[in-house]
Design a protein around this motif. Sequence first.
Motif, mmCIF file in Angstrom:
data_model
loop_
_atom_site.group_PDB
_atom_site.id
_atom_site.type_symbol
_atom_site.label_atom_id
_atom_site.label_comp_id
_atom_site.label_asym_id
_atom_site.label_seq_id
_atom_site.Cartn_x
_atom_site.Cartn_y
_atom_site.Cartn_z
ATOM 1 N N GLY B 168 0.917 -1.208 -0.147
ATOM 2 C CA GLY B 168 -0.008 -0.155 0.044
ATOM 3 C C GLY B 168 0.977 1.264 0.054
ATOM 4 O O GLY B 168 2.305 1.140 0.112
ATOM 5 N N VAL B 169 0.341 2.236 0.012
ATOM 6 C CA VAL B 169 1.152 3.798 0.112
ATOM 7 C C VAL B 169 1.339 3.887 1.532
ATOM 8 O O VAL B 169 0.449 3.794 2.527
ATOM 9 C CB VAL B 169 -0.053 4.817 -0.327
ATOM 10 N N PRO B 170 2.438 4.178 1.775
ATOM 11 C CA PRO B 170 3.018 4.522 3.276
ATOM 12 C C PRO B 170 2.777 6.022 3.541
ATOM 13 O O PRO B 170 3.813 6.756 3.617
ATOM 14 C CB PRO B 170 4.443 4.140 2.906
ATOM 15 N N ASP B 171 1.506 6.281 3.710
ATOM 16 C CA ASP B 171 1.325 7.695 4.024
ATOM 17 C C ASP B 171 1.083 8.031 5.418
ATOM 18 O O ASP B 171 0.322 8.774 5.911
ATOM 19 C CB ASP B 171 -0.109 7.810 3.123
ATOM 20 N N SER B 172 2.036 7.407 6.266
ATOM 21 C CA SER B 172 2.140 7.868 7.754
ATOM 22 C C SER B 172 3.508 7.805 8.138
ATOM 23 O O SER B 172 4.385 6.872 7.677
ATOM 24 C CB SER B 172 1.173 6.643 8.511
ATOM 25 N N TRP B 173 3.796 8.599 9.171
ATOM 26 C CA TRP B 173 5.496 8.516 9.563
ATOM 27 C C TRP B 173 5.726 7.299 10.386
ATOM 28 O O TRP B 173 6.836 7.038 10.418
ATOM 29 C CB TRP B 173 5.487 9.789 10.545
ATOM 30 N N LYS B 174 4.515 6.545 10.578
ATOM 31 C CA LYS B 174 4.643 5.386 11.152
ATOM 32 C C LYS B 174 5.852 4.544 10.591
ATOM 33 O O LYS B 174 6.612 3.833 11.248
ATOM 34 C CB LYS B 174 3.193 4.524 11.176
ATOM 35 N N TRP B 175 5.684 4.398 9.399
ATOM 36 C CA TRP B 175 6.289 3.352 8.625
ATOM 37 C C TRP B 175 7.772 3.815 8.427
ATOM 38 O O TRP B 175 8.643 2.851 8.440
ATOM 39 C CB TRP B 175 5.808 3.223 7.248
ATOM 40 N N LEU B 176 7.968 4.991 8.816
ATOM 41 C CA LEU B 176 9.523 5.295 9.025
ATOM 42 C C LEU B 176 10.214 5.362 10.475
ATOM 43 O O LEU B 176 11.139 4.858 10.829
ATOM 44 C CB LEU B 176 9.840 6.621 8.482
ATOM 45 N N PHE B 177 9.073 5.440 11.262
ATOM 46 C CA PHE B 177 9.689 5.970 12.828
ATOM 47 C C PHE B 177 9.172 4.876 13.783
ATOM 48 O O PHE B 177 9.613 4.820 14.771
ATOM 49 C CB PHE B 177 9.104 7.161 13.367
ATOM 50 N N ASP B 178 8.203 4.053 13.273
ATOM 51 C CA ASP B 178 7.621 3.412 14.474
ATOM 52 C C ASP B 178 7.294 1.891 13.965
ATOM 53 O O ASP B 178 5.983 1.769 14.531
ATOM 54 C CB ASP B 178 6.547 4.193 15.056
ATOM 55 N N SER B 179 7.851 1.223 13.183
ATOM 56 C CA SER B 179 7.392 0.083 12.748
ATOM 57 C C SER B 179 8.440 -1.053 12.143
ATOM 58 O O SER B 179 9.355 -0.179 11.513
ATOM 59 C CB SER B 179 6.106 0.331 11.758
ATOM 60 N N ASP B 180 8.299 -2.134 11.984
ATOM 61 C CA ASP B 180 9.421 -2.943 11.431
ATOM 62 C C ASP B 180 8.973 -3.471 10.079
ATOM 63 O O ASP B 180 9.615 -4.336 9.690
ATOM 64 C CB ASP B 180 9.874 -3.892 12.684
ATOM 65 N N ARG B 181 7.831 -3.031 9.714
ATOM 66 C CA ARG B 181 7.546 -3.544 8.227
ATOM 67 C C ARG B 181 8.633 -3.339 7.386
ATOM 68 O O ARG B 181 8.547 -4.393 6.397
ATOM 69 C CB ARG B 181 6.165 -2.877 7.996
ATOM 70 N N TYR B 182 9.138 -2.254 7.295
ATOM 71 C CA TYR B 182 10.421 -2.468 6.103
ATOM 72 C C TYR B 182 11.577 -2.315 6.847
ATOM 73 O O TYR B 182 12.488 -1.575 6.434
ATOM 74 C CB TYR B 182 10.028 -0.808 5.498
ATOM 75 N N LYS B 183 11.801 -3.032 7.782
ATOM 76 C CA LYS B 183 12.988 -3.329 8.464
ATOM 77 C C LYS B 183 14.292 -3.526 7.350
ATOM 78 O O LYS B 183 14.317 -4.285 6.376
ATOM 79 C CB LYS B 183 12.837 -4.580 9.061
ATOM 80 N N GLY B 184 15.302 -2.656 7.808
ATOM 81 C CA GLY B 184 16.410 -2.850 7.075
ATOM 82 C C GLY B 184 16.221 -2.032 5.711
ATOM 83 O O GLY B 184 17.408 -2.127 4.971
ATOM 84 N N ARG B 185 15.223 -1.542 5.495
ATOM 85 C CA ARG B 185 15.170 -0.801 4.082
ATOM 86 C C ARG B 185 14.742 0.881 4.241
ATOM 87 O O ARG B 185 14.368 1.418 3.173
ATOM 88 C CB ARG B 185 14.187 -1.393 3.004
ATOM 89 N N ILE B 186 14.998 1.158 5.462
ATOM 90 C CA ILE B 186 14.530 2.632 5.566
ATOM 91 C C ILE B 186 15.830 3.530 5.759
ATOM 92 O O ILE B 186 16.734 3.147 6.638
ATOM 93 C CB ILE B 186 13.810 2.602 7.184
ATOM 94 N N GLY B 187 15.666 4.659 5.293
ATOM 95 C CA GLY B 187 16.639 5.818 5.508
ATOM 96 C C GLY B 187 15.934 7.007 6.043
ATOM 97 O O GLY B 187 14.982 7.467 5.479
ATOM 98 N N LEU B 188 16.712 7.367 7.137
ATOM 99 C CA LEU B 188 16.293 8.528 7.729
ATOM 100 C C LEU B 188 17.215 9.622 7.242
ATOM 101 O O LEU B 188 18.558 9.409 7.120
ATOM 102 C CB LEU B 188 16.027 8.522 9.125
ATOM 103 N N PHE B 189 16.838 10.907 7.525
ATOM 104 C CA PHE B 189 17.618 12.110 7.476
ATOM 105 C C PHE B 189 18.604 12.215 8.569
ATOM 106 O O PHE B 189 18.043 12.186 9.882
ATOM 107 C CB PHE B 189 16.815 13.451 7.297
ATOM 108 N N ASP B 190 19.822 12.593 8.360
ATOM 109 C CA ASP B 190 20.673 12.764 9.609
ATOM 110 C C ASP B 190 20.700 13.982 10.131
ATOM 111 O O ASP B 190 21.623 14.738 10.174
ATOM 112 C CB ASP B 190 22.071 12.578 8.916
#
Lengths: 305, 371
Positions: B168-190
């Motif tokens: 689906g469309v990852p339309d919540s910050w949850k998928w970046l900050f608070d979920s392991d659904r995309y474990k190991g494939r997440i990039g955050l701004f330093d």
Amino acid sequence: MAENVEEPWFRARGMFAALLSGPVLFLFAFLLAPLAIIWGYSFGHTQGLKEIVVDGTFANYAHALNPLYLSILVKSFVFAVVTTGLCLLIGFPVAMAITFAKPQSRAWLLLLIMLPFWTNLLIRTYALMAVLRTQGYVNVFLGFLWNNLSQIMVAAHLGHLAPFQPLDLLYNNFAVILGLVYVQLPFMVLPLYSAMDRLDRSLLEASLDLGAGHLRTLFQIVVPLAMPGIASGVLVTLIPSLGAFLTPDLLGGGDSQMIANVIERQFKAANDWPFGAALSFLLMYVTFAAIALQSMFTPKGGRRG
Amino acid sequence: MPEVPPLPRRRPHRRSLLAALGASGAAAVGLSFGLDGCSEKVRLGANGEEAKLNFYNWDTYIGKDTLKNFRAATGVDVNMSLFANNDELFAKLRAGNPGFDVIVPTNEFVTRLRVADLIQPLDHAKIPNFRNLLPEFQSVVFDPGRRYSIPYTWLVLGIGYRKSKMQGVPDSWKWLFDSDRYKGRIGLFDEADDLVRLAAKYLGHSVRNVPESLLPVIEAMYIRQKKNIRVFHEDNGQDLLLSGDIDIVLEYNGDIAQVMQEDDDLDFVVPKEGTLINSDCLCIPRGAPRPDNAHRFINYLLDAKVGADISNTIMYPTPNGAALALMPDSYRQNRAIFPPKDRMAVSEYGDFEGVERTHQFDELLTRVKAA
């Protein structure tokens, strides 16, 4: 002999002073003076957005000594020691091979060691990223082998392999160490080479003639004689590794923060120069300690050269 | 006095290699100014100023021929140097302007530079093209009446992602900050400020005045999430996404819009919780050697046709209504460049809340990484 060497400059004192004044001035203006300013900052605090008031406070050092930053310092030290150890392990045989190579190929081998210096560190690091990334050269090559193996197995009716999973080679501590070793290796090889190049070959022959094996000759003759080279190699590898920030920044993951990254942020994003200065000097004190240790390993007197 | 920090950074690292060279090579930039005026004979323009201009800009943030055309129109040579982030810009200016005439800080740094008295008021009489700006950009919270800054672009942080790898469309910050659904494939701004404030947004708070009590919660969330995060990137998230190193990333809309042109499988979404809006602005630093040329240049960039040319290259949203009218539908209808109205409605400008806050957020990120 010592007198022979010292007399001439003693007599030509004017010439000596003239020649020396340039480097001394340079050293003072571009190294010691800025260093002194930063050292001063480390006893100050930021006022407003751009003023730094030097008021002799030790608050920055107190802050720098809290367990958070000490643990980062320790971790950086571990990274640097591992890097140095690997460089020594890899660099020693390389330096030895160059020493014992034919004179005409020796120059070429040395050139190969120095060749990376012709390319900017940043470019080399990006090149390394291209090699290590998920769809980088290593993974593409491994994937190619894996798929061929899989096809062979299918052809041989052995079933087929699971699809290739690219290795996570980038954005972790492994990549940081690899990057550091890659960058620092020449700094280890060159002093080792210059130490071993001066080594008296007849001592090796004597050792072998008198019944010591190759390994024993290596550890009891070559290593002790190369000790000054090892010590300076360790030093010039350890110190830059300790201060590395580009490599962990670009190759590291969330867990690869080194002390230099924290320092860099104080001078940029966090805009806290006094604290950054205190951290820098903490690092520098560690470095001085390393230099003191090295001088203990370096034999005194004129044996060298 | 409440303090809060700020500072966004960002930006257009199109080709990250070159961009990074600009970043680290920044040290070299200052050197060129030492040569001003002594290496070549000075050529004066009609306004009595030397016919040149030092423009300090982000990488890949100008039209292909803009500077050349400006020279043809006015005879003024533009010497453009690049910075990689606002911190670098600020660090360069805080010890005194090394010779820049026009700079491009982001809104919070406009505030910061103004508080530090490092930028000067603009003479609006010399910027008639100001009327080309959309009304909502002619006066803004961080600079009422636009006394110090002229908007050049605006931009939002959001989620860039690879469509084929998402559920689906990852339309919540949850998928970046608070979920392991995309474990190991997440990039955050330093970037400590952005991470803290967006986390606050995710947790239902405004990006402004994040309460002290929320900080430990945010810290704990990031420490929990750390094992799922592949990399804290240096504003090259779009390149990491394009190369397949990560599949979901915190980045600016313009950066993702650029790579979407190269790869159909990429997309951008502003999360439903809303986001931080930024605006890069043209300013004249204190001590600018050629202020009249600087005003002419700013006015030139606000021209409809010139603005459209720039937008065509950089793909960032333009605040310039006249330029926007000249843009093709592929730009105006682009959902990455212009996020939907309802998402923009819940998004906010950040605020510069003081240097203590900056230190506090930075230390929070340091703790997260050291944990």
